[in-house]
Design an enzyme around this catalytic site. Structure first.
Site, PDB file in Angstrom:
ATOM      1  N   ARG A 139     -17.618  14.313 -24.665  1.00  0.00           N
ATOM      2  CA  ARG A 139     -16.346  14.026 -23.989  1.00  0.00           C
ATOM      3  C   ARG A 139     -15.262  13.718 -25.007  1.00  0.00           C
ATOM      4  NH1 ARG A 139     -19.269  15.629 -20.699  1.00  0.00           N
ATOM      5  NH2 ARG A 139     -19.747  14.827 -18.608  1.00  0.00           N
ATOM      6  N   LYS A 198      -7.493  14.974  -6.878  1.00  0.00           N
ATOM      7  CA  LYS A 198      -6.595  15.205  -8.026  1.00  0.00           C
ATOM      8  C   LYS A 198      -6.102  16.645  -8.011  1.00  0.00           C
ATOM      9  CE  LYS A 198      -6.683  11.147  -9.676  1.00  0.00           C
ATOM     10  NZ  LYS A 198      -5.467  10.331  -9.546  1.00  0.00           N
ATOM     11  N   ASP A 221     -22.548  16.168 -13.643  1.00  0.00           N
ATOM     12  CA  ASP A 221     -22.055  16.081 -15.022  1.00  0.00           C
ATOM     13  C   ASP A 221     -22.012  17.455 -15.676  1.00  0.00           C
ATOM     14  OD1 ASP A 221     -21.566  13.402 -15.116  1.00  0.00           O
ATOM     15  OD2 ASP A 221     -23.244  12.878 -16.432  1.00  0.00           O
ATOM     16  N   SER A 242      -6.387  14.401 -13.937  1.00  0.00           N
ATOM     17  CA  SER A 242      -7.628  14.198 -14.677  1.00  0.00           C
ATOM     18  C   SER A 242      -8.169  15.538 -15.168  1.00  0.00           C
ATOM     19  CB  SER A 242      -8.639  13.563 -13.729  1.00  0.00           C
ATOM     20  OG  SER A 242      -9.925  13.636 -14.262  1.00  0.00           O
ATOM     21  N   ASN A 274     -19.014   4.324 -15.701  1.00  0.00           N
ATOM     22  CA  ASN A 274     -18.583   5.019 -16.917  1.00  0.00           C
ATOM     23  C   ASN A 274     -19.264   4.463 -18.162  1.00  0.00           C
ATOM     24  OD1 ASN A 274     -15.627   4.974 -15.143  1.00  0.00           O
ATOM     25  ND2 ASN A 274     -16.596   6.897 -15.714  1.00  0.00           N
ATOM     26  N   TYR A 329     -13.354  12.934  -5.089  1.00  0.00           N
ATOM     27  CA  TYR A 329     -12.344  12.346  -5.978  1.00  0.00           C
ATOM     28  C   TYR A 329     -11.645  13.437  -6.791  1.00  0.00           C
ATOM     29  CZ  TYR A 329     -10.399  10.398 -10.230  1.00  0.00           C
ATOM     30  OH  TYR A 329      -9.544  10.127 -11.286  1.00  0.00           O
ATOM     31  N   ASP A 340       0.846  -1.196   0.000  1.00  0.00           N
ATOM     32  CA  ASP A 340       0.000   0.000   0.000  1.00  0.00           C
ATOM     33  C   ASP A 340       0.881   1.245   0.000  1.00  0.00           C
ATOM     34  OD1 ASP A 340      -1.821   2.117   1.064  1.00  0.00           O
ATOM     35  OD2 ASP A 340      -3.193   0.411   1.200  1.00  0.00           O
TER      36      ASP A 340
HETATM   37  P1  NAD Z   1      -7.642   1.469 -11.504  1.00  0.00           P
HETATM   38  O1  NAD Z   1      -8.525   1.442 -10.316  1.00  0.00           O
HETATM   39  O2  NAD Z   1      -7.795   0.404 -12.518  1.00  0.00           O
HETATM   40  O3  NAD Z   1      -6.100   1.501 -11.042  1.00  0.00           O
HETATM   41  C1  NAD Z   1      -5.695   2.108  -9.834  1.00  0.00           C
HETATM   42  C2  NAD Z   1      -4.900   1.071  -9.050  1.00  0.00           C
HETATM   43  O4  NAD Z   1      -4.432   1.657  -7.832  1.00  0.00           O
HETATM   44  C3  NAD Z   1      -5.730  -0.153  -8.671  1.00  0.00           C
HETATM   45  O5  NAD Z   1      -5.070  -1.317  -9.143  1.00  0.00           O
HETATM   46  C4  NAD Z   1      -5.790  -0.125  -7.135  1.00  0.00           C
HETATM   47  O6  NAD Z   1      -5.784  -1.426  -6.580  1.00  0.00           O
HETATM   48  C5  NAD Z   1      -4.520   0.657  -6.814  1.00  0.00           C
HETATM   49  N1  NAD Z   1      -4.547   1.371  -5.540  1.00  0.00           N
HETATM   50  C6  NAD Z   1      -5.510   2.177  -5.028  1.00  0.00           C
HETATM   51  N2  NAD Z   1      -5.129   2.653  -3.837  1.00  0.00           N
HETATM   52  C7  NAD Z   1      -3.895   2.136  -3.576  1.00  0.00           C
HETATM   53  C8  NAD Z   1      -2.997   2.248  -2.485  1.00  0.00           C
HETATM   54  N3  NAD Z   1      -3.282   2.967  -1.402  1.00  0.00           N
HETATM   55  N4  NAD Z   1      -1.815   1.588  -2.555  1.00  0.00           N
HETATM   56  C9  NAD Z   1      -1.499   0.832  -3.631  1.00  0.00           C
HETATM   57  N5  NAD Z   1      -2.326   0.689  -4.683  1.00  0.00           N
HETATM   58  C10 NAD Z   1      -3.507   1.328  -4.651  1.00  0.00           C
HETATM   59  O7  NAD Z   1      -7.811   2.909 -12.181  1.00  0.00           O
HETATM   60  P2  NAD Z   1      -7.287   3.472 -13.579  1.00  0.00           P
HETATM   61  O8  NAD Z   1      -8.477   3.804 -14.400  1.00  0.00           O
HETATM   62  O9  NAD Z   1      -6.234   2.618 -14.134  1.00  0.00           O
HETATM   63  O10 NAD Z   1      -6.676   4.848 -13.075  1.00  0.00           O
HETATM   64  C11 NAD Z   1      -5.301   5.034 -12.806  1.00  0.00           C
HETATM   65  C12 NAD Z   1      -5.088   6.449 -12.332  1.00  0.00           C
HETATM   66  O11 NAD Z   1      -5.544   7.350 -13.336  1.00  0.00           O
HETATM   67  C13 NAD Z   1      -5.877   6.785 -11.059  1.00  0.00           C
HETATM   68  O12 NAD Z   1      -5.095   7.635 -10.262  1.00  0.00           O
HETATM   69  C14 NAD Z   1      -7.076   7.523 -11.604  1.00  0.00           C
HETATM   70  O13 NAD Z   1      -7.612   8.408 -10.663  1.00  0.00           O
HETATM   71  C15 NAD Z   1      -6.476   8.266 -12.791  1.00  0.00           C
HETATM   72  N6  NAD Z   1      -7.465   8.642 -13.803  1.00  0.00           N
HETATM   73  C16 NAD Z   1      -8.305   7.691 -14.315  1.00  0.00           C
HETATM   74  C17 NAD Z   1      -9.274   8.069 -15.255  1.00  0.00           C
HETATM   75  C18 NAD Z   1     -10.231   7.043 -15.815  1.00  0.00           C
HETATM   76  O14 NAD Z   1     -11.295   7.450 -16.320  1.00  0.00           O
HETATM   77  N7  NAD Z   1      -9.948   5.757 -15.773  1.00  0.00           N
HETATM   78  C19 NAD Z   1      -9.360   9.399 -15.692  1.00  0.00           C
HETATM   79  C20 NAD Z   1      -8.482  10.334 -15.161  1.00  0.00           C
HETATM   80  C21 NAD Z   1      -7.519   9.935 -14.224  1.00  0.00           C
HETATM   81  N1  UFG Z   2     -23.107   8.509 -19.426  1.00  0.00           N
HETATM   82  C1  UFG Z   2     -24.384   8.047 -19.709  1.00  0.00           C
HETATM   83  N2  UFG Z   2     -24.755   6.843 -19.187  1.00  0.00           N
HETATM   84  C2  UFG Z   2     -23.928   6.092 -18.405  1.00  0.00           C
HETATM   85  C3  UFG Z   2     -22.632   6.575 -18.130  1.00  0.00           C
HETATM   86  C4  UFG Z   2     -22.255   7.799 -18.644  1.00  0.00           C
HETATM   87  O1  UFG Z   2     -25.157   8.699 -20.400  1.00  0.00           O
HETATM   88  O2  UFG Z   2     -24.345   5.015 -17.956  1.00  0.00           O
HETATM   89  C5  UFG Z   2     -22.679   9.793 -20.019  1.00  0.00           C
HETATM   90  C6  UFG Z   2     -22.327  10.842 -18.987  1.00  0.00           C
HETATM   91  O3  UFG Z   2     -23.481  11.563 -18.610  1.00  0.00           O
HETATM   92  C7  UFG Z   2     -21.293  11.672 -19.745  1.00  0.00           C
HETATM   93  C8  UFG Z   2     -20.596  10.651 -20.639  1.00  0.00           C
HETATM   94  O4  UFG Z   2     -21.485   9.542 -20.738  1.00  0.00           O
HETATM   95  O5  UFG Z   2     -21.935  12.612 -20.580  1.00  0.00           O
HETATM   96  C9  UFG Z   2     -19.272  10.168 -20.063  1.00  0.00           C
HETATM   97  O6  UFG Z   2     -19.475   9.724 -18.737  1.00  0.00           O
HETATM   98  P1  UFG Z   2     -18.362   8.867 -17.960  1.00  0.00           P
HETATM   99  O7  UFG Z   2     -18.942   8.514 -16.630  1.00  0.00           O
HETATM  100  O8  UFG Z   2     -17.867   7.757 -18.808  1.00  0.00           O
HETATM  101  O9  UFG Z   2     -17.155   9.897 -17.813  1.00  0.00           O
HETATM  102  P2  UFG Z   2     -17.077  11.322 -17.107  1.00  0.00           P
HETATM  103  O10 UFG Z   2     -16.670  12.307 -18.144  1.00  0.00           O
HETATM  104  O11 UFG Z   2     -18.272  11.612 -16.331  1.00  0.00           O
HETATM  105  O12 UFG Z   2     -15.896  11.102 -16.060  1.00  0.00           O
HETATM  106  C10 UFG Z   2     -14.693  10.424 -16.404  1.00  0.00           C
HETATM  107  C11 UFG Z   2     -14.155   9.725 -15.157  1.00  0.00           C
HETATM  108  C12 UFG Z   2     -13.714  10.742 -14.149  1.00  0.00           C
HETATM  109  C13 UFG Z   2     -12.729  11.673 -14.775  1.00  0.00           C
HETATM  110  C14 UFG Z   2     -13.331  12.325 -16.004  1.00  0.00           C
HETATM  111  C15 UFG Z   2     -12.318  13.197 -16.714  1.00  0.00           C
HETATM  112  O13 UFG Z   2     -15.156   8.910 -14.577  1.00  0.00           O
HETATM  113  O14 UFG Z   2     -13.084  10.081 -13.076  1.00  0.00           O
HETATM  114  O15 UFG Z   2     -13.761  11.317 -16.923  1.00  0.00           O
HETATM  115  O16 UFG Z   2     -11.140  12.516 -16.946  1.00  0.00           O
HETATM  116  F1  UFG Z   2     -12.410  12.639 -13.866  1.00  0.00           F
END
Ligand code: NAD
Ligand code: UFG
Length: 334
Positions: free
Chosen positions: A231, A153, A295, A124, A199, A149, A58
């Site tokens: 998006r 960031k 949103d 993000s 998502n 969340y 961790d």
């Molecule tokens: P993910 O959940 O698949 O990966 C994150 C990993 O971090 C997981 O494997 C989890 O087990 C691990 N983790 C969480 N807390 C921990 C801790 N305290 N110690 C060690 N490991 C820990 O998510 P992802 O989509 O791959 O995202 C990766 C990064 O990118 C994250 O920081 C997320 O916030 C950021 N991000 C993701 C998105 C998205 O839409 N997926 C968008 C913008 C930013």
């Molecule tokens: N949406 C739907 N139905 C669903 C899910 C999403 O209509 O079941 C729509 C949302 O309203 C939005 C678009 O699809 O208009 C995208 O939604 P997502 O939830 O896939 O993504 P967001 O843009 O809301 O957020 C994502 C991540 C956040 C990150 C952000 C910017 O979830 O963590 O992108 O990187 F911060």
């Protein structure tokens, strides 16, 4: 280079490790497996032929981190670890602030202690809040986040910039991701959301495979061309390659830099549904429902800074993203 990857078994990190290994880097991966599975390590090895070094640990555990890292030479840390469920962060703010911000501060102390002052951070587009303008440049002011969340960031970015300010020997690259979707073209690794996906794309693929009856489209009365949210969807492999390029900036002692990683294209929810249907030949039933709280109408990047300075730009199309997302889901029906 020897690269420390936190959150190594997660969605974006696993794709990044593949790209890094294919570019000759050595990986030291950490994850507490709270949102991923150890079998990802074998899957990475299946793709690349190299098993990354991995520790189940961790990032909040200072002593644990020191015991693993004290005798290692780390050239750069790419810090993905974090909790990322927007809705959950509203009900568990302390856990999110503790894990994401507390964990990052502990990690930074360990990196300082072992003499690694190079870090790339997963931020993000959420830090822009309701963006002041689109397409969003890195100069766009940060905004009011709608959930804990997002604030983690935003606050971690500030922690990193202050750390660099206090000691300019730190090289810090902040990558603001837009909406990562898609999967490795092999279908071996991809996104594995727990429970009901939040998502859009994971929800669509679960409708496509019959796990969910229909998609709920959150609002069609936004100020966008078809009324649904717009998006900047980016293929996770493009995103992964952005990290490989960011390492060059670190190597060149870039100081503190922020980059948008997006394609520059905005697609609506209906665009994504139609593209998914036509690329994969599968009908996606949907129902328009009311807006989802928090949103925003429209969010897409102006990605030219990354192209100019990192020499990176996204190359995958929305068609590629829809194809690869479905390829992964259909091969991993569990
Ligand atoms: P993910 O959940 O698949 O990966 C994150 C990993 O971090 C997981 O494997 C989890 O087990 C691990 N983790 C969480 N807390 C921990 C801790 N305290 N110690 C060690 N490991 C820990 O998510 P992802 O989509 O791959 O995202 C990766 C990064 O990118 C994250 O920081 C997320 O916030 C950021 N991000 C993701 C998105 C998205 O839409 N997926 C968008 C913008 C930013
Ligand atoms: N949406 C739907 N139905 C669903 C899910 C999403 O209509 O079941 C729509 C949302 O309203 C939005 C678009 O699809 O208009 C995208 O939604 P997502 O939830 O896939 O993504 P967001 O843009 O809301 O957020 C994502 C991540 C956040 C990150 C952000 C910017 O979830 O963590 O992108 O990187 F911060």
């Amino acid at each position: 280079m020897n690269i420390l990857i936190t959150g190594a078994t997660g969605f974006i990190a696993s794709h990044t490790i593949v790209e890094l290994q294919q570019n000759g880097h050595h990986i030291i991966g950490l994850d507490n497996l709270s949102n991923s599975s150890i079998d990802t390590i074998d899957k990475i090895a299946q793709i690349t032929g190299v098993t990354p070094e991995f520790y189940s640990i961790d990032i909040c555990d200072y002593n644990g981190l020191m015991s693993v890292l004290a005798d290692k030479k780390i050239d750069c840390c790419i810090h993905f670890a974090g909790l990322k469920a927007v809705g959950e962060s509203v009900s568990k703010p302390l856990e999110y602030y503790d894990n994401n911000i507390g964990g990052t501060i502990t990690l930074l102390k360990v990196l300082r202690e072992i003499g690694c002052l190079n870090i790339i951070f997963s931020s993000s587009a959420t830090v822009y809040g309701t963006p002041a303008f689109v397409p969003i440049t890195e100069d766009c002011p940060k905004g009011i986040c709608t959930n804990p969340y997002g604030w983690t960031k935003s606050m971690i970015e500030q922690v990193l910039l202050d750390t660099h300010h206090a000691n300019p020997d730190w090289n810090i690259v902040i990558l603001r991701y837009f909406n990562p979707i898609g999967a490795h073209e092999s279908g071996i690794i991809g996104e594995r959301p727990n429970g009901i996906p939040n998502n859009l794309m994971p929800y669509i693929t679960q409708v496509a495979c019959g796990k969910r009856e229909k998609l709920f489209v959150y609002g069609n009365d936004y100020d966008t061309p078809d009324g649904t949210g717009v998006r900047d969807y980016i293929h996770v492999v493009d995103l992964a390659r952005g990290h490989v390029k960011a390492l060059d900036a670190i190597r060149n002692n870039c100081g503190a830099e922020i980059f948008n990683l997006g394609t520059g294209n905005g697609y609506s929810v209906l665009d994504v549904i139609r593209t998914f249907e036509s690329v994969n030949g599968i009908n996606i039933p949907y129902e328009i429902v009311s807006r989802r709280p928090g949103d925003i109408a429209s969010c897409y990047a102006e990605p030219s800074k990354a192209e100019k300075i990192l020499g990176w730009r996204a190359t995958h199309t929305l068609q590629d993203m829809c194809r690869d997302s479905w390829n992964y889901q259909s091969k991993n029906q569990d």
